[in-house]
Design a protein around this motif. Sequence first.
Motif, PDB file in Angstrom:
ATOM      1  N   THR A   1      14.296   2.662   2.352  1.00  0.00           N
ATOM      2  CA  THR A   1      13.108   2.303   1.580  1.00  0.00           C
ATOM      3  C   THR A   1      11.844   2.809   2.254  1.00  0.00           C
ATOM      4  O   THR A   1      11.687   2.714   3.468  1.00  0.00           O
ATOM      5  CB  THR A   1      13.018   0.779   1.409  1.00  0.00           C
TER       6      THR A   1
ATOM      7  N   LEU B   1       2.711  -3.787  -1.089  1.00  0.00           N
ATOM      8  CA  LEU B   1       3.569  -2.819  -0.406  1.00  0.00           C
ATOM      9  C   LEU B   1       5.039  -2.980  -0.791  1.00  0.00           C
ATOM     10  O   LEU B   1       5.766  -1.986  -0.912  1.00  0.00           O
ATOM     11  CB  LEU B   1       3.422  -2.965   1.110  1.00  0.00           C
TER      12      LEU B   1
ATOM     13  N   TYR C   1       7.693   2.336   1.948  1.00  0.00           N
ATOM     14  CA  TYR C   1       6.626   1.512   1.389  1.00  0.00           C
ATOM     15  C   TYR C   1       5.327   2.315   1.402  1.00  0.00           C
ATOM     16  O   TYR C   1       5.007   2.972   2.390  1.00  0.00           O
ATOM     17  CB  TYR C   1       6.470   0.225   2.200  1.00  0.00           C
ATOM     18  N   ARG C   2       4.579   2.232   0.281  1.00  0.00           N
ATOM     19  CA  ARG C   2       3.375   3.056   0.132  1.00  0.00           C
ATOM     20  C   ARG C   2       2.133   2.178   0.033  1.00  0.00           C
ATOM     21  O   ARG C   2       2.079   1.256  -0.788  1.00  0.00           O
ATOM     22  CB  ARG C   2       3.509   3.931  -1.115  1.00  0.00           C
TER      23      ARG C   2
ATOM     24  N   ASP D   1       5.387  -1.395  -4.322  1.00  0.00           N
ATOM     25  CA  ASP D   1       5.108   0.040  -4.373  1.00  0.00           C
ATOM     26  C   ASP D   1       5.982   0.748  -3.343  1.00  0.00           C
ATOM     27  O   ASP D   1       5.561   1.083  -2.237  1.00  0.00           O
ATOM     28  CB  ASP D   1       3.629   0.302  -4.088  1.00  0.00           C
ATOM     29  N   SER D   2       7.221   0.958  -3.713  1.00  0.00           N
ATOM     30  CA  SER D   2       8.185   1.541  -2.775  1.00  0.00           C
ATOM     31  C   SER D   2       9.136   2.473  -3.508  1.00  0.00           C
ATOM     32  O   SER D   2       9.182   2.487  -4.742  1.00  0.00           O
ATOM     33  CB  SER D   2       8.982   0.435  -2.072  1.00  0.00           C
TER      34      SER D   2
END
Length: 208
Positions: free
Chosen positions: A85, A65, A87-88, A68-69
């Motif tokens: 930010t 996480l 987060y994905r 992947d941002s």
Amino acid sequence: MFSFLDKFSSPVKAMLILTFFGIIGSALVAVSYTVTKAQIAANERAVLTHHLAVLVPDNLHDNDLLSDSLQVTDAQALGIAEPVTVYRARYQGLPVAIILNVVAPDGYSGKIYLLVAIAYDGTLLGVRVVSHQETPGLGDGIEERHSNWILSFAGKSLINPLENDWKVKRDGGVFDQFSGATITPRAVVKAVHHALQYYWEQRERLFL
């Protein structure tokens, strides 16, 4: 050093000694600041990692996480003009959830910083307070360690409750307020609602 000073007059000696200790003092302050700053950053990262793991457990995603941002900007929806930010969470490449940094700008004592986790279908996975300055014993009920109030967001969405019910009960909505403290929960409810609206409008772009 002090034998070296013998060749100078007393006023010059005093000035050189003061300069020497001033340099040493400044160096110590700089080193202390660097070490403290690094420790604060490490602590903040540990807290963030904990919150992310609670909001989107490891069994729901297989990506990192923190890596992947992306940065997004929307002062009206996210409550702050600066980039924040996102987060994905993904599983086998498919989108699972988004964790948004959101600010409730109108808390009783100032800004309330939140993490809002939203599943791909638009359902809230949870909300956590990152930091705030609300009154102890009143507004700090938004913290999980003081009450379960913040947990009530899990499972909510833009249609549960409906648009007009995204308010505290005193304003005609469905969310509880605290005894003697309505401003704080009102600010959080509004910020979370805005985050959901932003997510639904930007969902596809956020997962690119």
